[in-house]
Design a protein around this motif. Structure first.
Motif, PDB file in Angstrom:
ATOM      1  N   LYS A   1       6.012  59.854 -57.133  1.00 40.66           N
ATOM      2  CA  LYS A   1       5.065  59.714 -58.239  1.00 40.66           C
ATOM      3  C   LYS A   1       4.943  58.246 -58.634  1.00 40.66           C
ATOM      4  O   LYS A   1       5.939  57.546 -58.776  1.00 40.66           O
ATOM      5  N   LYS A   2       3.705  57.814 -58.849  1.00 40.52           N
ATOM      6  CA  LYS A   2       3.457  56.431 -59.247  1.00 40.52           C
ATOM      7  C   LYS A   2       3.276  56.282 -60.754  1.00 40.52           C
ATOM      8  O   LYS A   2       3.303  55.172 -61.274  1.00 40.52           O
ATOM      9  N   THR A   3       3.062  57.400 -61.448  1.00 42.14           N
ATOM     10  CA  THR A   3       2.828  57.371 -62.886  1.00 42.14           C
ATOM     11  C   THR A   3       3.714  58.401 -63.584  1.00 42.14           C
ATOM     12  O   THR A   3       4.265  59.298 -62.940  1.00 42.14           O
TER      13      THR A   3
ATOM     14  N   MET B   1      -2.577  59.088 -50.113  1.00 40.11           N
ATOM     15  CA  MET B   1      -2.231  58.458 -51.388  1.00 40.11           C
ATOM     16  C   MET B   1      -3.311  58.705 -52.442  1.00 40.11           C
ATOM     17  O   MET B   1      -4.490  58.502 -52.193  1.00 40.11           O
ATOM     18  N   GLU B   2      -2.864  59.166 -53.606  1.00 40.08           N
ATOM     19  CA  GLU B   2      -3.735  59.356 -54.759  1.00 40.08           C
ATOM     20  C   GLU B   2      -3.200  58.511 -55.909  1.00 40.08           C
ATOM     21  O   GLU B   2      -2.130  57.895 -55.803  1.00 40.08           O
ATOM     22  N   ALA B   3      -3.934  58.482 -57.018  1.00 41.42           N
ATOM     23  CA  ALA B   3      -3.503  57.686 -58.164  1.00 41.42           C
ATOM     24  C   ALA B   3      -2.135  58.119 -58.675  1.00 41.42           C
ATOM     25  O   ALA B   3      -1.336  57.300 -59.138  1.00 41.42           O
ATOM     26  N   TRP B   4      -1.838  59.430 -58.576  1.00 40.05           N
ATOM     27  CA  TRP B   4      -0.546  59.943 -59.067  1.00 40.05           C
ATOM     28  C   TRP B   4       0.587  59.728 -58.065  1.00 40.05           C
ATOM     29  O   TRP B   4       1.759  59.678 -58.432  1.00 40.05           O
TER      30      TRP B   4
ATOM     31  N   SER C   1       1.298  65.536 -62.467  1.00 39.29           N
ATOM     32  CA  SER C   1       0.302  65.493 -61.397  1.00 39.29           C
ATOM     33  C   SER C   1      -0.763  66.568 -61.590  1.00 39.29           C
ATOM     34  O   SER C   1      -0.532  67.582 -62.256  1.00 39.29           O
TER      35      SER C   1
ATOM     36  N   ARG D   1       1.977  60.813 -53.798  1.00 37.43           N
ATOM     37  CA  ARG D   1       1.775  61.656 -52.614  1.00 37.43           C
ATOM     38  C   ARG D   1       3.112  62.202 -52.123  1.00 37.43           C
ATOM     39  O   ARG D   1       4.185  61.774 -52.556  1.00 37.43           O
TER      40      ARG D   1
ATOM     41  N   GLN E   1       7.673  54.245 -60.595  1.00 32.71           N
ATOM     42  CA  GLN E   1       7.655  53.364 -61.761  1.00 32.71           C
ATOM     43  C   GLN E   1       8.794  52.348 -61.722  1.00 32.71           C
ATOM     44  O   GLN E   1       8.708  51.292 -62.352  1.00 32.71           O
TER      45      GLN E   1
END
Length: 435
Positions: A181-183, A206-209, A187, A211, A397
């Protein structure tokens, strides 16, 4: 000569006494103390409700705070009897320090940011749209290879917190995968679905949230398990190419979904291996603040020749595994470009109780349970063990997970937090309400 006491004076006195009484309410003070030498970050705290004041007919929601700042909490039914029996929350407690928490019941349900979640969807036929459900029972023949289609969104349930996400291959494989998770946000609900709610693999891009980043192969992923029966590893379940499971029936249900804790249960009935038939139970839980999840496993049917083995996928690992031991906990840690095609750096780890941990070995190169390190634990028949799966991705993060030393220290700090007991004192007293 007697002094006259006029009726209106008596009335005024009664009003003053009444006002003074009504301006007080029962406040429960919970003191949590950390006597250790290290900070406890997002420490999970559970309090049995029978240790707290009973709620009245109108005030039925818990409210806890520190100096007026509300702390997110939730009520849980840990006995699975339909009655809430526990208050749960997470809190930071510095080393050698205490936190004083105010508790009371309130009439209005507090609203908290959602920091945990479980998502599970299924379809009955290939042409049916996926619908969210909270439970599922599948037989040994309900395998994708036999059915000709995948019944489940993301192959099984996904669970997550504000740091990381995971999924369980409920389709017979019973492996545990990792989403990077990037955020901090939960999700999207349509991960694993297309525009008409059909099952689709859209989570390997890859999505904003984030993958799916973790290759599982023929391992059981991060924290799946099996049995070493007379020295030979037996997998809980099958491979994706098999049409018939070795588990007669698997029952899954979501136990709770809340802002600060989500959990689910799996019951494996008649797990048939080459050596024996077992019954197994698994409860998976997650709460905010940690790049990890908790697993609790118990197996009945174990003999003296059997050893429970917990898997740690070592696909793409060229650096080996490090074993760290303390009196309370043991960790198996690996750090390398563990992701698909070795694209990104990631660390994974198992944290286990030292009093049950024996040693580890590498899984065989061939068979149905491969590509893994095996953490062997000493549990008796039907005795449960609680352990943790940890994952830190360099694009999460916490970008410092790219550094092996940082990830190792994170695992150490997390293990210390998980295995440190805190002192708790609960006192109820009347406190004056601000006018």
């Amino acid at each position: 000569m007697k002094k006259l006491i006029y009726p209106h004076v008596i009335l005024l006195a009664l009003v003053l006494v009444s006002c003074n009484t009504s301006n007080k309410e029962s406040i429960t003070l919970i003191t949590l103390s950390n006597s250790s030498d290290f900070d406890l970050i997002q420490k999970a705290v559970s309090i049995e409700l029978n240790k707290l004041p009973e709620k009245d007919n109108t005030a039925k929601y818990p409210l806890i705070s520190i100096d007026g700042d509300t702390i997110a909490s939730q009520l849980s039914d840990t006995n699975n009897d339909g009655k809430k029996n526990e208050l749960f929350f997470v809190i930071d407690i510095p080393a050698k320090a205490s936190k004083k928490i105010q508790f009371k019941w309130t009439e209005k349900a507090p609203q908290y940011a959602l920091k945990t979640n479980i998502r599970f969807g299924k379809r009955e036929t290939k042409d049916d749209p996926v619908k969210p459900v909270i439970s599922e029972t599948l037989s040994a023949t309900d395998m994708p290879k036999a059915l000709g289609f995948q019944k489940y969104q993301t192959d099984g349930p996904t669970w997550e917190n504000d740091k990381v996400a995971f999924r369980h291959y409920l389709d017979g494989r019973n492996a545990i995968d990792v989403y990077g998770k990037k955020t901090a946000a939960i999700s999207p609900d349509d991960v694993g679905l297309d525009s008409v709610n059909a099952v689709v693999d859209n989570y390997h891009t890859m999505e904003a949230w984030g993958r799916d980043v973790f290759p599982v192969g023929n391992s059981v992923g991060l924290g799946g398990f099996g049995i070493l029966a007379d020295g030979k590893i037996q997998r809980l379940g099958i491979l994706v190419t098999d049409t018939l499971s070795n588990i007669e029936e698997t029952t899954f249900k979501i136990l709770e979904k809340g802002p600060v804790r989500s959990s689910m249960e799996y019951l494996y009935t008649n797990w048939n291996t080459e050596e024996n038939t077992y019954q197994a139970k698994e409860i998976t839980t997650i709460w905010p603040g940690m790049y990890a999840f908790q697993n609790k496993v118990a197996v009945s049917g174990l003999t003296q020749k059997d050893t429970l083995a917990i898997g740690l996928s070592n696909i793409n690992n060229l650096n080996g595994v490090e074993e760290l031991k303390t009196e309370k906990w043991t960790a198996l840690i690996q750090h390398d470009s563990l992701t698909y095609d070795r694209t990104w750096v990631m660390g994974t780890a198992l944290i286990l109780p030292s009093d049950k941990y024996m040693n580890y070995s590498e899984a065989p190169k061939t068979g149905k349970f491969t590509q893994s390190y095996l953490a062997k634990v000493n549990v008796k028949n039907d005795e449960s063990i609680t352990y943790y799966g940890v994952s830190g991705w360099e694009l999460s993060q916490e970008k410092r997970f790219k550094d092996a030393a940082f990830f190792k220290q994170y695992v150490i700090d997390l293990a210390n937090t998980l295995y440190t007991e805190i002192d708790m004192r609960i006192n109820t007293e009347n406190q004056k309400i601000s006018e």
